[in-house]
Design a protein around this motif. Sequence first.
Motif, mmCIF file in Angstrom:
data_model
loop_
_atom_site.group_PDB
_atom_site.id
_atom_site.type_symbol
_atom_site.label_atom_id
_atom_site.label_comp_id
_atom_site.label_asym_id
_atom_site.label_seq_id
_atom_site.Cartn_x
_atom_site.Cartn_y
_atom_site.Cartn_z
ATOM 1 N N TYR A 1 0.819 -1.210 0.000
ATOM 2 C CA TYR A 1 0.000 0.000 0.000
ATOM 3 C C TYR A 1 0.856 1.266 0.000
ATOM 4 N N HIS B 1 -1.343 4.575 -5.270
ATOM 5 C CA HIS B 1 -2.636 5.096 -4.826
ATOM 6 C C HIS B 1 -2.470 5.878 -3.526
ATOM 7 N N LYS B 2 -3.188 6.946 -3.400
ATOM 8 C CA LYS B 2 -3.143 7.750 -2.191
ATOM 9 C C LYS B 2 -3.800 6.995 -1.040
#
Length: 210
Positions: free
Chosen positions: A134, A139-140
């Motif tokens: 993650y 991706h934010k």
Amino acid sequence: MAAAVMAALGFGSAASADVDLGALFEQEQTTLQAAPKNRMERFLGSSHGARKAKATQVEYTKGWIDSRPLPDGGSEFACLAEALYFEARGETIKGQFAVAEVILNRVASKQFPDTVCGVINQGTGRKYQCQFTYTCDGHKEVIREPRAYERVSKVARLALDGAATDLTQGATYYHTTAVNPRWARSFTRTARYGVHLFYRDERYRTASNN
């Protein structure tokens, strides 16, 4: 440092008989105060907070976690809570504690960085080359489930405070059952909780498996 104190007190050196003990101990105290807090806590074995948390009997239920007070903390707490949210928010409570244990086992291992944030962000900046996907998937990180975050943050606080769980037998790796990474063949599988499988690298030992 101990060797320096012994030498100054005259163990192995007759020339040190006139040492000013008051000045010596003042110097030693200054040295101890200058040492990083996390290093000294490891050297001394535990902190006051850890001793307090170890008296807590952990119950692996949502009801018990929900009954715990709202936690707070600094950057290490924030890093661990975020990692548990993105890595294990859909896992069982026991599975969340197990993931937290792996991260802390890494902190204790010479194979990885010696802080929680360092462990979690290792390799970040290279897409899909980091330790926790993650942090480098492009991706934010947005927390969209506040109730789930509240729960994992309580798990993070308990884990950091030293709540003894011993769920993974010293594991420093895990993956979900949705994938089958090649590296898993090189390690010893130690546990499974929910959809997470846990592994120990036998070349390195932590406090959890000594």
